[in-house]
Every structure is written in C-alpha cells, then in structure tokens.
Write a protein that holds these residues in place. Sequence first.
Motif, PDB file in Angstrom:
ATOM      1  N   TYR B  36       0.847  -1.184   0.000  1.00  0.00           N
ATOM      2  CA  TYR B  36       0.000   0.000   0.000  1.00  0.00           C
ATOM      3  C   TYR B  36       0.885   1.237   0.000  1.00  0.00           C
ATOM      4  O   TYR B  36       1.997   1.230   0.522  1.00  0.00           O
ATOM      5  CB  TYR B  36      -0.886   0.040   1.252  1.00  0.00           C
ATOM      6  CG  TYR B  36      -2.122  -0.824   1.192  1.00  0.00           C
ATOM      7  CD1 TYR B  36      -2.071  -2.175   1.518  1.00  0.00           C
ATOM      8  CD2 TYR B  36      -3.346  -0.280   0.817  1.00  0.00           C
ATOM      9  CE1 TYR B  36      -3.217  -2.964   1.479  1.00  0.00           C
ATOM     10  CE2 TYR B  36      -4.493  -1.059   0.773  1.00  0.00           C
ATOM     11  CZ  TYR B  36      -4.420  -2.396   1.109  1.00  0.00           C
ATOM     12  OH  TYR B  36      -5.556  -3.175   1.065  1.00  0.00           O
ATOM     13  N   GLN B  38       0.808   5.457   1.034  1.00  0.00           N
ATOM     14  CA  GLN B  38       0.097   6.511   1.758  1.00  0.00           C
ATOM     15  C   GLN B  38       0.756   7.835   1.439  1.00  0.00           C
ATOM     16  O   GLN B  38       1.890   8.086   1.849  1.00  0.00           O
ATOM     17  CB  GLN B  38       0.133   6.259   3.264  1.00  0.00           C
ATOM     18  CG  GLN B  38      -0.647   7.281   4.065  1.00  0.00           C
ATOM     19  CD  GLN B  38      -0.583   7.018   5.569  1.00  0.00           C
ATOM     20  OE1 GLN B  38       0.306   6.343   6.069  1.00  0.00           O
ATOM     21  NE2 GLN B  38      -1.554   7.546   6.303  1.00  0.00           N
ATOM     22  N   GLY B  41      -1.269  13.006   4.413  1.00  0.00           N
ATOM     23  CA  GLY B  41      -2.637  13.391   4.718  1.00  0.00           C
ATOM     24  C   GLY B  41      -3.703  12.560   4.029  1.00  0.00           C
ATOM     25  O   GLY B  41      -4.887  12.903   4.080  1.00  0.00           O
ATOM     26  N   GLN B  42      -3.283  11.469   3.409  1.00  0.00           N
ATOM     27  CA  GLN B  42      -4.234  10.640   2.662  1.00  0.00           C
ATOM     28  C   GLN B  42      -4.378   9.263   3.300  1.00  0.00           C
ATOM     29  O   GLN B  42      -3.595   8.868   4.166  1.00  0.00           O
ATOM     30  CB  GLN B  42      -3.757  10.469   1.212  1.00  0.00           C
ATOM     31  CG  GLN B  42      -3.606  11.769   0.449  1.00  0.00           C
ATOM     32  CD  GLN B  42      -4.928  12.491   0.287  1.00  0.00           C
ATOM     33  OE1 GLN B  42      -5.934  11.906  -0.107  1.00  0.00           O
ATOM     34  NE2 GLN B  42      -4.934  13.773   0.584  1.00  0.00           N
ATOM     35  N   GLY B  43      -5.372   8.553   2.829  1.00  0.00           N
ATOM     36  CA  GLY B  43      -5.534   7.167   3.236  1.00  0.00           C
ATOM     37  C   GLY B  43      -4.578   6.274   2.478  1.00  0.00           C
ATOM     38  O   GLY B  43      -3.701   6.746   1.753  1.00  0.00           O
ATOM     39  N   LEU B  44      -4.755   4.987   2.628  1.00  0.00           N
ATOM     40  CA  LEU B  44      -3.870   4.035   1.963  1.00  0.00           C
ATOM     41  C   LEU B  44      -4.489   3.571   0.656  1.00  0.00           C
ATOM     42  O   LEU B  44      -5.685   3.288   0.587  1.00  0.00           O
ATOM     43  CB  LEU B  44      -3.633   2.818   2.864  1.00  0.00           C
ATOM     44  CG  LEU B  44      -2.707   3.055   4.029  1.00  0.00           C
ATOM     45  CD1 LEU B  44      -3.460   3.583   5.225  1.00  0.00           C
ATOM     46  CD2 LEU B  44      -2.004   1.760   4.412  1.00  0.00           C
ATOM     47  N   LEU B  46      -4.041   0.723  -2.466  1.00  0.00           N
ATOM     48  CA  LEU B  46      -3.414  -0.535  -2.820  1.00  0.00           C
ATOM     49  C   LEU B  46      -2.621  -0.390  -4.114  1.00  0.00           C
ATOM     50  O   LEU B  46      -3.137   0.084  -5.125  1.00  0.00           O
ATOM     51  CB  LEU B  46      -4.473  -1.619  -2.993  1.00  0.00           C
ATOM     52  CG  LEU B  46      -3.948  -3.005  -3.353  1.00  0.00           C
ATOM     53  CD1 LEU B  46      -3.173  -3.600  -2.183  1.00  0.00           C
ATOM     54  CD2 LEU B  46      -5.102  -3.925  -3.750  1.00  0.00           C
ATOM     55  N   GLU B  88       4.770   7.335   1.778  1.00  0.00           N
ATOM     56  CA  GLU B  88       5.091   6.242   2.694  1.00  0.00           C
ATOM     57  C   GLU B  88       4.558   4.957   2.087  1.00  0.00           C
ATOM     58  O   GLU B  88       3.414   4.911   1.621  1.00  0.00           O
ATOM     59  CB  GLU B  88       4.418   6.489   4.050  1.00  0.00           C
ATOM     60  CG  GLU B  88       4.814   5.522   5.139  1.00  0.00           C
ATOM     61  CD  GLU B  88       5.920   6.071   6.039  1.00  0.00           C
ATOM     62  OE1 GLU B  88       6.010   7.306   6.165  1.00  0.00           O
ATOM     63  OE2 GLU B  88       6.677   5.270   6.609  1.00  0.00           O
ATOM     64  N   PHE B  90       3.801   0.855   2.585  1.00  0.00           N
ATOM     65  CA  PHE B  90       3.573  -0.175   3.592  1.00  0.00           C
ATOM     66  C   PHE B  90       3.413  -1.539   2.927  1.00  0.00           C
ATOM     67  O   PHE B  90       2.618  -1.699   2.000  1.00  0.00           O
ATOM     68  CB  PHE B  90       2.301   0.119   4.393  1.00  0.00           C
ATOM     69  CG  PHE B  90       2.392   1.318   5.275  1.00  0.00           C
ATOM     70  CD1 PHE B  90       1.980   2.570   4.829  1.00  0.00           C
ATOM     71  CD2 PHE B  90       2.903   1.217   6.569  1.00  0.00           C
ATOM     72  CE1 PHE B  90       2.067   3.679   5.646  1.00  0.00           C
ATOM     73  CE2 PHE B  90       2.992   2.325   7.389  1.00  0.00           C
ATOM     74  CZ  PHE B  90       2.570   3.553   6.926  1.00  0.00           C
TER      75      PHE B  90
END
Lengths: 114, 113
Positions: B36, B38, B41-44, B46, B88, B90
């Motif tokens: 994922y 990110q 300031g945002q969501g994750l 895919l 970022e 993940f």
Amino acid sequence: DTAVSQTPKYLVTQMGNDKSIKCEQNLGHDTMYWYKQDSKKFLKIMFSYNNKELIINETVPNRFSPKSPDKAHLNLHINSLELGDSAVYFCASSQDVAGGTEAFFGQGTRLTVV
Amino acid sequence: AQSVTQPDIHITVSEGASLELRCNYSYGATPYLFWYVQSPGQGLQLLLKYFSGDTLVQGIKGFEAEFKRSQSSFNLRKPSVHWSDAAEYFCAVGPRGYSTLTFGKGTMLLVSP
C-alpha cells in the motif's frame, strides 16, 4: 464519490472526554474495519465487522466501542480519552471477510488528545 | 503470529532512478501479500497484491513486486521513480482465513531532483 468516508478529518479534544468518529462506505461491502496508526506510523487492526457483527477485536481497551447500525456504517466511540489515544484512525472496508480481499481505506481521522 | 519487517525506515532516490523497497514476512504458510502507498494526509491505496501463481506481480503506477518464498520476501520495485512517488509505503500480509492485515512499519520514500 468517496468510497470510504470518515468524519471528522481532525479531532482535538481534552483528556477524559468522550468522542465519536463516523465511517461510511458506499461500495456495498460486507466487512468493515478500524485501524490505528500511531505516531511512528505503525498501523494496527483494532476491530473487524462483517454484516454488522463483530468478528475481530484485537485486545483494544473497552473504552473503545465500535457500533455498526448497518453494514455500510461502522462508527467508533471512545470514552474517557487518554493522551495515548492520540493517533490517526483509519476506517476500511472489503467485499467480504475472506482472506486476501482488498481493503479500501478512508482518509483517516487525526485524533489529538490534550 | 504473523509479522512484517520493512528494514528501511526511509530511502532517498533520485528522480528517474530505479527503486527497490524491501519487505520480509514471517508466517506459517504463504500469506496473501500486499503493498500500500500513503501520500501525506491521505488514506492508503493498494499498489498490488500477491495471492498465488506468477511470483512477479504488476501493480498500478508502474510498480511491481516479486514474491520469493525461499527468502520470505516481497520486495517492491519501480524502474524509474517520479517525484510524485514520494510517499510512505507499507507492506502487509493477510492470513488465508481472514481479511485483516498486518502491516510493516513503513518506508518513507524521498525523491530528489
């Protein structure tokens, strides 16, 4: 057309207060989640609901109470807020509870407890 | 219990250079594997996922990842990084029974001009 939406985006509150974060998904998914991202950006599952039923509770303090009025909504209520609750909380949803199902995440709610 | 290790906390890459982000997992069997991204300031979002079959998986935004069972690794690669890739990243694993994810601690990608 936000798929998973959370409100509020930011929440600043004092210790001891009770607060709620709302989450809604318009994807028609059966399963919803709450994840917590701490100050070091570590993401951890808190709860998982499938068709309004709690299926996973990852040893979260009982001050945290999720509520799912229908399968499109999963709200998170937090009682007696503590400094350590400061984090970003992410709601997510997936088609079902089966392993490997893609999760769609909301934009997060940044909770700051002062 | 399953776990995910992303050994690099942050990586700086020049724009146009290639990228590899490392991910190692610990699990009793072959889990489902995900990457994922990110943005601030945002969501994750895919990027890609591995379930079975071909061990080289293609994702969005020109990313790919290779599953290596012998090394318990699922490294993310991109041949040419763009400034907009700064974010970022993940790595996550999911058990075969449930859809919950266990995440690594993330790798921050910085892109220099």
